[in-house]
Write a protein that holds these residues in place. Structure first.
Motif, short mmCIF file in Angstrom:
data_model
loop_
_atom_site.label_atom_id
_atom_site.label_comp_id
_atom_site.label_asym_id
_atom_site.label_seq_id
_atom_site.Cartn_x
_atom_site.Cartn_y
_atom_site.Cartn_z
N HIS A 175 0.85 -1.19 0.00
CA HIS A 175 0.00 0.00 0.00
C HIS A 175 0.88 1.24 0.00
CE1 HIS A 175 -2.57 3.22 1.52
NE2 HIS A 175 -3.60 2.49 1.12
N VAL A 176 0.77 2.04 -1.06
CA VAL A 176 1.63 3.23 -1.16
C VAL A 176 0.86 4.44 -1.69
CG1 VAL A 176 3.81 1.99 -1.41
CG2 VAL A 176 2.39 2.44 -3.44
N LEU A 177 -0.47 4.46 -1.48
CA LEU A 177 -1.29 5.56 -2.03
C LEU A 177 -1.05 5.64 -3.54
CD1 LEU A 177 -0.76 8.04 0.92
CD2 LEU A 177 -2.81 6.67 0.44
N ASP A 178 -0.65 6.83 -4.07
CA ASP A 178 -0.44 6.88 -5.52
C ASP A 178 1.04 7.08 -5.88
OD1 ASP A 178 -0.08 9.53 -4.84
OD2 ASP A 178 -1.50 10.33 -6.31
N LEU A 179 1.95 6.63 -5.02
CA LEU A 179 3.36 6.73 -5.33
C LEU A 179 3.73 5.82 -6.50
CD1 LEU A 179 4.96 6.74 -1.75
CD2 LEU A 179 4.32 8.70 -3.18
N ALA A 180 4.82 6.19 -7.17
CA ALA A 180 5.31 5.37 -8.27
C ALA A 180 5.96 4.10 -7.73
CB ALA A 180 6.32 6.16 -9.10
N THR A 181 5.65 2.97 -8.35
CA THR A 181 6.28 1.70 -8.00
C THR A 181 6.58 0.94 -9.29
OG1 THR A 181 4.21 0.46 -7.90
CG2 THR A 181 4.94 1.53 -5.86
N PRO A 182 7.51 0.00 -9.26
CA PRO A 182 7.73 -0.83 -10.46
C PRO A 182 6.47 -1.57 -10.89
CG PRO A 182 9.54 -1.09 -8.89
CD PRO A 182 8.48 -0.29 -8.19
N THR A 225 -0.77 -2.71 -4.80
CA THR A 225 0.34 -3.33 -5.52
C THR A 225 -0.01 -4.73 -6.01
OG1 THR A 225 1.87 -2.08 -4.12
CG2 THR A 225 2.79 -3.91 -5.35
N LEU A 226 -0.70 -5.52 -5.18
CA LEU A 226 -1.05 -6.87 -5.58
C LEU A 226 -2.00 -6.86 -6.78
CD1 LEU A 226 -1.56 -8.82 -2.23
CD2 LEU A 226 0.38 -8.90 -3.78
N ALA A 227 -2.97 -5.95 -6.77
CA ALA A 227 -3.91 -5.86 -7.89
C ALA A 227 -3.19 -5.48 -9.18
CB ALA A 227 -5.02 -4.86 -7.58
N MET A 228 -2.23 -4.57 -9.07
CA MET A 228 -1.50 -4.17 -10.27
C MET A 228 -0.66 -5.33 -10.81
SD MET A 228 -0.41 -0.32 -9.19
CE MET A 228 -1.68 0.88 -8.78
N ALA A 229 -0.04 -6.09 -9.93
CA ALA A 229 0.74 -7.25 -10.37
C ALA A 229 -0.16 -8.31 -11.01
CB ALA A 229 1.50 -7.84 -9.18
N ALA A 230 -1.28 -8.59 -10.36
CA ALA A 230 -2.22 -9.56 -10.92
C ALA A 230 -2.81 -9.05 -12.23
CB ALA A 230 -3.34 -9.85 -9.91
N GLY A 231 -3.10 -7.75 -12.28
CA GLY A 231 -3.65 -7.17 -13.50
C GLY A 231 -2.67 -7.22 -14.66
#
Length: 461
Positions: free
Chosen positions: A89-96, A323-329
Protein backbone atom coordinates in the motif's frame (compact mmCIF):
# COMPACT_ATOMS: atom_id res chain seq x y z
CA UNK A 1 -16.88 -30.59 25.62
CA UNK A 2 -16.96 -27.75 23.08
CA UNK A 3 -17.09 -28.83 19.48
CA UNK A 4 -14.94 -27.04 16.91
CA UNK A 5 -16.99 -25.91 13.88
CA UNK A 6 -15.07 -28.29 11.62
CA UNK A 7 -16.20 -31.22 13.81
CA UNK A 8 -19.82 -30.62 12.89
CA UNK A 9 -21.71 -32.21 10.05
CA UNK A 10 -20.92 -30.25 6.82
CA UNK A 11 -24.60 -29.46 6.21
CA UNK A 12 -24.91 -28.03 9.72
CA UNK A 13 -21.79 -25.90 9.25
CA UNK A 14 -23.11 -24.54 5.94
CA UNK A 15 -26.49 -23.74 7.46
CA UNK A 16 -24.78 -21.93 10.34
CA UNK A 17 -22.61 -19.85 8.01
CA UNK A 18 -25.57 -18.90 5.84
CA UNK A 19 -27.69 -18.09 8.90
CA UNK A 20 -25.01 -15.81 10.34
CA UNK A 21 -24.71 -14.05 7.01
CA UNK A 22 -28.47 -13.46 6.90
CA UNK A 23 -28.46 -12.22 10.50
CA UNK A 24 -25.43 -9.94 10.27
CA UNK A 25 -25.21 -8.60 6.74
CA UNK A 26 -27.33 -5.81 5.33
CA UNK A 27 -30.54 -6.39 3.45
CA UNK A 28 -28.78 -4.94 0.38
CA UNK A 29 -26.86 -8.19 -0.19
CA UNK A 30 -27.69 -9.62 -3.60
CA UNK A 31 -25.88 -12.67 -4.94
CA UNK A 32 -26.01 -14.39 -1.54
CA UNK A 33 -29.80 -14.43 -1.80
CA UNK A 34 -29.75 -16.28 -5.13
CA UNK A 35 -26.90 -18.70 -4.41
CA UNK A 36 -27.01 -20.41 -0.98
CA UNK A 37 -23.51 -21.75 -1.55
CA UNK A 38 -20.46 -21.51 0.72
CA UNK A 39 -17.46 -21.65 -1.65
CA UNK A 40 -14.30 -23.15 -0.16
CA UNK A 41 -12.16 -23.80 -3.24
CA UNK A 42 -12.14 -22.70 -6.85
CA UNK A 43 -10.09 -23.27 -9.96
CA UNK A 44 -10.70 -22.09 -13.50
CA UNK A 45 -14.43 -22.20 -14.09
CA UNK A 46 -15.19 -24.55 -11.19
CA UNK A 47 -16.26 -23.63 -7.66
CA UNK A 48 -16.38 -26.24 -4.89
CA UNK A 49 -18.87 -25.63 -2.10
CA UNK A 50 -18.42 -26.56 1.55
CA UNK A 51 -20.86 -29.42 0.92
CA UNK A 52 -18.49 -30.94 -1.66
CA UNK A 53 -20.66 -30.02 -4.65
CA UNK A 54 -19.00 -28.57 -7.75
CA UNK A 55 -20.43 -25.74 -9.84
CA UNK A 56 -19.61 -24.31 -13.24
CA UNK A 57 -19.31 -20.57 -12.66
CA UNK A 58 -20.94 -18.57 -15.45
CA UNK A 59 -20.96 -15.40 -13.33
CA UNK A 60 -17.18 -14.99 -13.00
CA UNK A 61 -17.43 -12.27 -10.39
CA UNK A 62 -19.81 -10.32 -12.66
CA UNK A 63 -17.14 -10.46 -15.37
CA UNK A 64 -14.15 -9.82 -13.10
CA UNK A 65 -12.49 -13.21 -13.57
CA UNK A 66 -11.27 -13.09 -17.16
CA UNK A 67 -8.99 -16.07 -16.47
CA UNK A 68 -11.33 -17.79 -14.06
CA UNK A 69 -10.55 -18.58 -10.44
CA UNK A 70 -6.94 -18.81 -9.22
CA UNK A 71 -5.32 -18.94 -12.63
CA UNK A 72 -1.64 -19.97 -12.35
CA UNK A 73 -0.30 -16.76 -13.93
CA UNK A 74 -2.29 -14.66 -11.46
CA UNK A 75 -1.29 -16.73 -8.42
CA UNK A 76 2.35 -16.67 -9.49
CA UNK A 77 2.27 -12.86 -9.89
CA UNK A 78 0.73 -12.42 -6.44
CA UNK A 79 3.21 -14.78 -4.78
CA UNK A 80 6.16 -13.20 -6.52
CA UNK A 81 5.07 -9.74 -5.37
CA UNK A 82 4.48 -10.82 -1.77
CA UNK A 83 7.79 -12.70 -1.64
CA UNK A 84 9.65 -9.70 -3.06
CA UNK A 85 8.84 -7.58 -0.02
CA UNK A 86 7.25 -4.89 -2.19
CA UNK A 87 5.05 -2.43 -0.27
CA UNK A 88 1.43 -3.46 -0.61
CA UNK A 89 0.00 0.00 0.00
CA UNK A 90 1.63 3.23 -1.16
CA UNK A 91 -1.29 5.56 -2.03
CA UNK A 92 -0.44 6.88 -5.52
CA UNK A 93 3.36 6.73 -5.33
CA UNK A 94 5.31 5.37 -8.27
CA UNK A 95 6.28 1.70 -8.00
CA UNK A 96 7.73 -0.83 -10.46
CA UNK A 97 4.42 -2.72 -10.25
CA UNK A 98 2.40 0.36 -11.19
CA UNK A 99 4.78 1.16 -14.04
CA UNK A 100 4.53 -2.39 -15.38
CA UNK A 101 0.73 -2.32 -15.13
CA UNK A 102 0.47 1.01 -16.96
CA UNK A 103 2.75 -0.24 -19.72
CA UNK A 104 0.73 -3.44 -20.09
CA UNK A 105 -2.58 -1.54 -20.10
CA UNK A 106 -1.50 1.03 -22.69
CA UNK A 107 -0.17 -1.76 -24.92
CA UNK A 108 -3.72 -3.15 -25.21
CA UNK A 109 -5.40 0.15 -26.11
CA UNK A 110 -6.14 1.31 -29.66
CA UNK A 111 -2.92 3.10 -30.69
CA UNK A 112 -4.77 6.28 -31.72
CA UNK A 113 -6.10 6.47 -28.16
CA UNK A 114 -3.01 5.32 -26.26
CA UNK A 115 -0.63 7.72 -28.00
CA UNK A 116 -2.17 10.77 -26.29
CA UNK A 117 -3.74 9.21 -23.21
CA UNK A 118 -3.42 9.79 -19.49
CA UNK A 119 -4.46 7.35 -16.76
CA UNK A 120 -5.93 8.12 -13.35
CA UNK A 121 -6.00 5.43 -10.67
CA UNK A 122 -9.27 5.58 -8.76
CA UNK A 123 -10.76 3.92 -5.72
CA UNK A 124 -10.86 0.17 -6.43
CA UNK A 125 -14.35 -0.07 -7.95
CA UNK A 126 -15.82 0.75 -11.32
CA UNK A 127 -18.34 3.14 -9.82
CA UNK A 128 -15.53 5.38 -8.53
CA UNK A 129 -13.90 5.39 -11.96
CA UNK A 130 -17.25 6.49 -13.43
CA UNK A 131 -17.41 9.28 -10.84
CA UNK A 132 -13.88 10.32 -11.81
CA UNK A 133 -14.70 10.37 -15.51
CA UNK A 134 -17.81 12.49 -14.98
CA UNK A 135 -15.96 14.94 -12.74
CA UNK A 136 -13.06 15.10 -15.19
CA UNK A 137 -15.31 16.15 -18.06
CA UNK A 138 -17.32 18.57 -15.93
CA UNK A 139 -14.04 20.19 -14.87
CA UNK A 140 -12.69 20.31 -18.43
CA UNK A 141 -15.84 21.71 -20.05
CA UNK A 142 -17.20 23.86 -17.23
CA UNK A 143 -20.60 22.25 -17.84
CA UNK A 144 -22.72 20.11 -15.55
CA UNK A 145 -25.32 18.19 -17.57
CA UNK A 146 -24.81 14.60 -18.74
CA UNK A 147 -26.20 12.41 -21.50
CA UNK A 148 -26.94 8.77 -20.58
CA UNK A 149 -29.06 5.95 -21.92
CA UNK A 150 -32.02 3.77 -21.08
CA UNK A 151 -30.94 0.38 -19.73
CA UNK A 152 -27.58 1.73 -18.57
CA UNK A 153 -25.72 0.54 -15.50
CA UNK A 154 -22.71 2.57 -14.32
CA UNK A 155 -22.57 2.00 -10.55
CA UNK A 156 -24.15 2.78 -7.21
CA UNK A 157 -22.44 5.97 -6.01
CA UNK A 158 -24.25 9.25 -6.49
CA UNK A 159 -23.01 10.39 -9.89
CA UNK A 160 -22.84 6.86 -11.31
CA UNK A 161 -26.35 6.13 -10.03
CA UNK A 162 -27.63 9.31 -11.66
CA UNK A 163 -26.54 8.06 -15.09
CA UNK A 164 -27.74 4.51 -14.38
CA UNK A 165 -31.12 3.65 -15.85
CA UNK A 166 -32.58 1.28 -13.22
CA UNK A 167 -35.50 3.12 -11.62
CA UNK A 168 -35.94 0.69 -8.72
CA UNK A 169 -32.56 1.45 -7.17
CA UNK A 170 -32.83 5.21 -7.76
CA UNK A 171 -36.41 5.81 -6.61
CA UNK A 172 -35.85 5.47 -2.83
CA UNK A 173 -32.77 7.73 -2.84
CA UNK A 174 -33.34 11.43 -2.36
CA UNK A 175 -30.99 14.08 -3.69
CA UNK A 176 -29.39 12.18 -6.59
CA UNK A 177 -27.69 14.59 -8.99
CA UNK A 178 -30.39 14.62 -11.63
CA UNK A 179 -29.08 16.86 -14.42
CA UNK A 180 -29.12 13.88 -16.77
CA UNK A 181 -30.82 13.68 -20.15
CA UNK A 182 -31.92 10.10 -20.80
CA UNK A 183 -31.59 8.93 -24.40
CA UNK A 184 -32.99 5.74 -26.02
CA UNK A 185 -30.48 2.89 -26.30
CA UNK A 186 -30.93 0.68 -29.38
CA UNK A 187 -32.47 -2.48 -27.92
CA UNK A 188 -33.73 -4.38 -30.94
CA UNK A 189 -35.93 -6.92 -29.14
CA UNK A 190 -37.75 -4.30 -27.05
CA UNK A 191 -37.17 -1.26 -29.23
CA UNK A 192 -37.99 2.04 -27.48
CA UNK A 193 -39.52 3.21 -30.77
CA UNK A 194 -41.49 0.02 -31.33
CA UNK A 195 -39.84 -0.79 -34.67
CA UNK A 196 -36.73 -2.86 -33.83
CA UNK A 197 -33.72 -3.77 -35.91
CA UNK A 198 -31.51 -1.31 -37.76
CA UNK A 199 -34.37 1.15 -38.11
CA UNK A 200 -34.66 1.44 -34.33
CA UNK A 201 -30.94 2.22 -34.05
CA UNK A 202 -31.23 4.83 -36.80
CA UNK A 203 -34.16 6.46 -35.01
CA UNK A 204 -32.15 6.54 -31.77
CA UNK A 205 -29.30 8.36 -33.50
CA UNK A 206 -31.65 10.77 -35.28
CA UNK A 207 -33.53 11.51 -32.05
CA UNK A 208 -30.27 12.22 -30.20
CA UNK A 209 -28.98 14.56 -32.89
CA UNK A 210 -32.22 16.49 -33.27
CA UNK A 211 -32.74 16.82 -29.54
CA UNK A 212 -29.30 18.30 -29.02
CA UNK A 213 -29.79 20.76 -31.89
CA UNK A 214 -33.32 21.81 -30.90
CA UNK A 215 -33.18 25.26 -29.24
CA UNK A 216 -36.39 24.34 -27.45
CA UNK A 217 -35.37 20.75 -26.70
CA UNK A 218 -34.54 21.61 -23.10
CA UNK A 219 -30.99 20.24 -23.18
CA UNK A 220 -28.26 22.63 -22.08
CA UNK A 221 -24.88 21.77 -23.69
CA UNK A 222 -23.72 18.81 -21.62
CA UNK A 223 -20.37 17.97 -20.03
CA UNK A 224 -20.29 14.44 -21.48
CA UNK A 225 -22.11 11.48 -22.94
CA UNK A 226 -21.56 8.12 -21.22
CA UNK A 227 -22.51 4.77 -22.73
CA UNK A 228 -21.76 1.05 -22.79
CA UNK A 229 -20.89 -0.64 -26.10
CA UNK A 230 -22.69 -3.70 -24.70
CA UNK A 231 -25.05 -3.14 -21.80
CA UNK A 232 -24.19 -5.73 -19.18
CA UNK A 233 -26.56 -5.46 -16.23
CA UNK A 234 -29.05 -4.10 -18.77
CA UNK A 235 -29.36 -7.60 -20.22
CA UNK A 236 -26.33 -8.19 -22.50
CA UNK A 237 -27.66 -5.77 -25.12
CA UNK A 238 -25.06 -4.94 -27.79
CA UNK A 239 -25.16 -1.60 -29.56
CA UNK A 240 -24.76 -1.76 -33.35
CA UNK A 241 -21.32 -0.62 -34.48
CA UNK A 242 -22.90 1.86 -36.87
CA UNK A 243 -24.84 3.43 -33.99
CA UNK A 244 -21.68 3.77 -31.90
CA UNK A 245 -19.99 5.53 -34.80
CA UNK A 246 -22.99 7.85 -35.02
CA UNK A 247 -22.70 8.68 -31.32
CA UNK A 248 -19.01 9.45 -31.82
CA UNK A 249 -19.81 11.72 -34.77
CA UNK A 250 -22.65 13.50 -32.98
CA UNK A 251 -20.61 14.19 -29.86
CA UNK A 252 -17.45 15.19 -31.73
CA UNK A 253 -19.29 17.67 -33.93
CA UNK A 254 -20.80 19.34 -30.87
CA UNK A 255 -17.75 19.34 -28.63
CA UNK A 256 -19.26 16.82 -26.21
CA UNK A 257 -16.74 14.40 -24.64
CA UNK A 258 -17.64 10.74 -25.11
CA UNK A 259 -17.05 8.38 -22.16
CA UNK A 260 -17.28 4.64 -22.85
CA UNK A 261 -17.81 2.43 -19.80
CA UNK A 262 -15.69 -0.70 -20.38
CA UNK A 263 -15.92 -1.98 -16.80
CA UNK A 264 -17.61 -5.23 -17.81
CA UNK A 265 -16.85 -5.35 -21.54
CA UNK A 266 -13.08 -4.95 -21.29
CA UNK A 267 -10.14 -7.39 -21.43
CA UNK A 268 -11.42 -9.63 -24.20
CA UNK A 269 -14.94 -10.21 -22.92
CA UNK A 270 -16.75 -9.22 -26.16
CA UNK A 271 -14.32 -10.82 -28.59
CA UNK A 272 -12.05 -7.79 -28.86
CA UNK A 273 -9.72 -6.58 -26.15
CA UNK A 274 -11.93 -3.50 -25.70
CA UNK A 275 -15.51 -3.36 -26.97
CA UNK A 276 -14.94 -0.04 -28.76
CA UNK A 277 -12.58 -1.82 -31.14
CA UNK A 278 -15.48 -3.54 -32.91
CA UNK A 279 -16.72 -0.17 -34.18
CA UNK A 280 -13.38 1.59 -34.49
CA UNK A 281 -14.63 4.37 -32.20
CA UNK A 282 -11.99 6.35 -30.32
CA UNK A 283 -13.66 7.82 -27.21
CA UNK A 284 -12.41 10.71 -25.11
CA UNK A 285 -12.35 8.55 -21.99
CA UNK A 286 -12.63 4.86 -21.12
CA UNK A 287 -13.67 3.63 -17.69
CA UNK A 288 -12.09 0.32 -16.64
CA UNK A 289 -12.29 -2.02 -13.67
CA UNK A 290 -13.25 -5.65 -12.97
CA UNK A 291 -10.93 -7.84 -15.10
CA UNK A 292 -8.04 -5.33 -15.23
CA UNK A 293 -7.14 -6.28 -11.65
CA UNK A 294 -6.78 -9.97 -12.36
CA UNK A 295 -9.47 -10.79 -9.73
CA UNK A 296 -8.31 -8.11 -7.25
CA UNK A 297 -9.90 -4.64 -6.82
CA UNK A 298 -8.59 -2.07 -9.30
CA UNK A 299 -10.18 0.73 -11.32
CA UNK A 300 -8.87 3.42 -13.65
CA UNK A 301 -10.07 6.02 -16.11
CA UNK A 302 -7.95 6.54 -19.24
CA UNK A 303 -8.59 9.74 -21.17
CA UNK A 304 -7.25 12.08 -23.84
CA UNK A 305 -4.56 14.38 -22.51
CA UNK A 306 -6.46 17.49 -23.62
CA UNK A 307 -8.90 16.91 -20.75
CA UNK A 308 -6.21 16.67 -18.09
CA UNK A 309 -7.14 19.91 -16.32
CA UNK A 310 -7.44 18.59 -12.78
CA UNK A 311 -5.66 20.15 -9.84
CA UNK A 312 -3.68 17.83 -7.53
CA UNK A 313 -6.11 15.91 -5.30
CA UNK A 314 -9.14 16.69 -7.49
CA UNK A 315 -10.13 13.02 -7.34
CA UNK A 316 -8.27 11.06 -4.72
CA UNK A 317 -8.69 8.03 -2.50
CA UNK A 318 -6.76 5.89 -0.04
CA UNK A 319 -6.74 2.64 -1.99
CA UNK A 320 -5.38 3.80 -5.34
CA UNK A 321 -2.05 1.98 -5.01
CA UNK A 322 -2.95 -1.69 -4.59
CA UNK A 323 0.34 -3.33 -5.52
CA UNK A 324 -1.05 -6.87 -5.58
CA UNK A 325 -3.91 -5.86 -7.89
CA UNK A 326 -1.50 -4.17 -10.27
CA UNK A 327 0.74 -7.25 -10.37
CA UNK A 328 -2.22 -9.56 -10.92
CA UNK A 329 -3.65 -7.17 -13.50
CA UNK A 330 -0.39 -6.99 -15.44
CA UNK A 331 -0.21 -10.77 -15.58
CA UNK A 332 -3.81 -11.00 -16.74
CA UNK A 333 -3.55 -8.33 -19.44
CA UNK A 334 -0.40 -9.89 -20.86
CA UNK A 335 -1.79 -13.43 -20.75
CA UNK A 336 -5.05 -12.48 -22.49
CA UNK A 337 -3.09 -10.71 -25.24
CA UNK A 338 -0.41 -13.39 -25.60
CA UNK A 339 -2.83 -16.32 -25.74
CA UNK A 340 -5.35 -14.65 -28.07
CA UNK A 341 -8.16 -15.07 -25.56
CA UNK A 342 -10.24 -12.24 -27.03
CA UNK A 343 -10.36 -14.11 -30.33
CA UNK A 344 -11.16 -17.29 -28.42
CA UNK A 345 -14.07 -15.48 -26.71
CA UNK A 346 -15.42 -14.44 -30.10
CA UNK A 347 -15.29 -18.01 -31.44
CA UNK A 348 -16.76 -19.78 -28.41
CA UNK A 349 -19.32 -17.03 -27.80
CA UNK A 350 -20.60 -17.25 -31.38
CA UNK A 351 -20.91 -21.02 -31.07
CA UNK A 352 -22.81 -20.78 -27.77
CA UNK A 353 -25.11 -18.03 -29.06
CA UNK A 354 -25.91 -20.01 -32.21
CA UNK A 355 -26.85 -23.11 -30.23
CA UNK A 356 -29.00 -21.11 -27.82
CA UNK A 357 -30.75 -19.39 -30.70
CA UNK A 358 -31.42 -22.79 -32.20
CA UNK A 359 -33.24 -23.85 -29.03
CA UNK A 360 -35.94 -21.21 -29.44
CA UNK A 361 -38.09 -23.54 -31.53
CA UNK A 362 -38.28 -26.25 -28.88
CA UNK A 363 -38.19 -23.88 -25.88
CA UNK A 364 -40.67 -21.07 -26.67
CA UNK A 365 -39.90 -19.37 -23.34
CA UNK A 366 -36.67 -18.19 -24.99
CA UNK A 367 -37.70 -14.87 -26.48
CA UNK A 368 -34.33 -13.51 -27.53
CA UNK A 369 -30.69 -14.58 -27.58
CA UNK A 370 -28.10 -11.84 -27.93
CA UNK A 371 -24.71 -10.59 -26.88
CA UNK A 372 -21.15 -10.36 -28.07
CA UNK A 373 -18.31 -12.76 -27.40
CA UNK A 374 -18.67 -14.32 -23.96
CA UNK A 375 -21.22 -11.76 -22.82
CA UNK A 376 -24.48 -13.53 -23.64
CA UNK A 377 -28.09 -12.88 -22.67
CA UNK A 378 -31.06 -15.24 -22.95
CA UNK A 379 -34.28 -13.29 -22.42
CA UNK A 380 -37.14 -15.41 -21.09
CA UNK A 381 -40.73 -14.55 -21.90
CA UNK A 382 -44.29 -15.72 -21.44
CA UNK A 383 -44.90 -17.63 -24.70
CA UNK A 384 -48.66 -17.30 -24.19
CA UNK A 385 -48.58 -13.52 -23.79
CA UNK A 386 -49.52 -11.02 -26.47
CA UNK A 387 -46.53 -9.88 -28.57
CA UNK A 388 -45.79 -6.17 -28.88
CA UNK A 389 -45.28 -4.27 -32.13
CA UNK A 390 -41.79 -5.76 -32.49
CA UNK A 391 -42.99 -9.32 -31.81
CA UNK A 392 -41.57 -9.45 -28.28
CA UNK A 393 -43.70 -11.29 -25.76
CA UNK A 394 -44.05 -10.17 -22.12
CA UNK A 395 -41.00 -10.70 -19.90
CA UNK A 396 -41.15 -13.63 -17.47
CA UNK A 397 -39.19 -12.75 -14.31
CA UNK A 398 -40.65 -15.63 -12.27
CA UNK A 399 -39.64 -18.09 -14.96
CA UNK A 400 -36.16 -16.57 -15.03
CA UNK A 401 -35.82 -16.87 -11.26
CA UNK A 402 -36.94 -20.48 -11.48
CA UNK A 403 -34.40 -21.19 -14.21
CA UNK A 404 -31.61 -19.65 -12.14
CA UNK A 405 -32.52 -21.93 -9.22
CA UNK A 406 -32.84 -24.97 -11.50
CA UNK A 407 -29.41 -24.21 -12.96
CA UNK A 408 -27.93 -24.10 -9.46
CA UNK A 409 -29.49 -27.50 -8.74
CA UNK A 410 -27.64 -28.76 -11.82
CA UNK A 411 -24.32 -27.30 -10.73
CA UNK A 412 -24.42 -24.16 -12.88
CA UNK A 413 -24.19 -20.60 -11.55
CA UNK A 414 -25.91 -17.99 -13.72
CA UNK A 415 -27.33 -14.59 -12.83
CA UNK A 416 -30.20 -12.49 -14.13
CA UNK A 417 -30.36 -8.98 -15.53
CA UNK A 418 -32.17 -6.84 -18.04
CA UNK A 419 -35.68 -5.47 -17.88
CA UNK A 420 -37.65 -7.08 -15.03
CA UNK A 421 -34.66 -9.39 -14.34
CA UNK A 422 -35.94 -11.72 -17.04
CA UNK A 423 -32.64 -12.24 -18.89
CA UNK A 424 -30.31 -15.10 -17.97
CA UNK A 425 -26.79 -13.74 -18.36
CA UNK A 426 -23.77 -15.89 -19.23
CA UNK A 427 -20.34 -14.47 -18.34
CA UNK A 428 -18.01 -17.48 -18.33
CA UNK A 429 -14.24 -16.94 -18.04
CA UNK A 430 -12.33 -16.54 -21.28
CA UNK A 431 -10.54 -19.83 -20.55
CA UNK A 432 -13.77 -21.88 -20.81
CA UNK A 433 -13.14 -25.16 -22.62
CA UNK A 434 -15.30 -26.52 -25.42
CA UNK A 435 -16.50 -29.28 -23.08
CA UNK A 436 -17.45 -26.76 -20.40
CA UNK A 437 -19.30 -24.63 -22.94
CA UNK A 438 -21.36 -27.64 -23.97
CA UNK A 439 -22.05 -28.52 -20.33
CA UNK A 440 -23.24 -24.97 -19.64
CA UNK A 441 -25.65 -25.08 -22.57
CA UNK A 442 -26.90 -28.58 -21.70
CA UNK A 443 -27.63 -27.61 -18.09
CA UNK A 444 -29.25 -24.31 -19.04
CA UNK A 445 -31.46 -25.90 -21.68
CA UNK A 446 -32.47 -28.65 -19.24
CA UNK A 447 -33.30 -26.06 -16.57
CA UNK A 448 -35.46 -24.01 -18.94
CA UNK A 449 -37.26 -27.15 -20.10
CA UNK A 450 -37.96 -28.25 -16.53
CA UNK A 451 -39.21 -24.86 -15.32
CA UNK A 452 -41.46 -24.28 -18.32
CA UNK A 453 -42.70 -27.87 -18.70
CA UNK A 454 -45.73 -27.52 -16.34
CA UNK A 455 -46.98 -24.51 -18.27
CA UNK A 456 -46.51 -26.23 -21.61
CA UNK A 457 -48.19 -29.40 -20.32
CA UNK A 458 -51.10 -27.38 -18.98
CA UNK A 459 -51.50 -25.59 -22.28
CA UNK A 460 -51.62 -28.85 -24.24
CA UNK A 461 -54.14 -30.20 -21.78
Amino acid sequence: MTLHPTDLDPALRIDAVLRRQRDRESSARTYARSFPVVPVRAHGMTIEGADGRHYLDCLSGAGTLALGHNHPVVIEAIRRTVDSGAPLHVLDLATPEKDAFTEALFATLPPAFADRARVHFCGPAGTDAVEAALKLMQTATGRRGLLAFTGAYHGMTTGALAVTGNVAVKEPVAGIAADVTRLPYPYSYRCPFGVGGEWGAELSAAYTERLLDDPSGGVVPPAAMILEAVQGEGGAVPAPDSWLRQMRRITAERGIPLIVDEVQTGVGRTGAFWAVEHSGVIPDAMVMSKAIGGSLPLAVVVYHEDYDGWRPGAHTGTFRGNTLAMAAGTATLRHVAREGLAERAATVGARMTARLDGLRGELPAIGDVRGRGLMIGVELVDPEGEPDSCGARPPAPRTAAGVRAACLDRGLIVELGGRHDSTVRLLPPLVITDEQAEAVLDRLADAIAEVTAPRLTGRRA
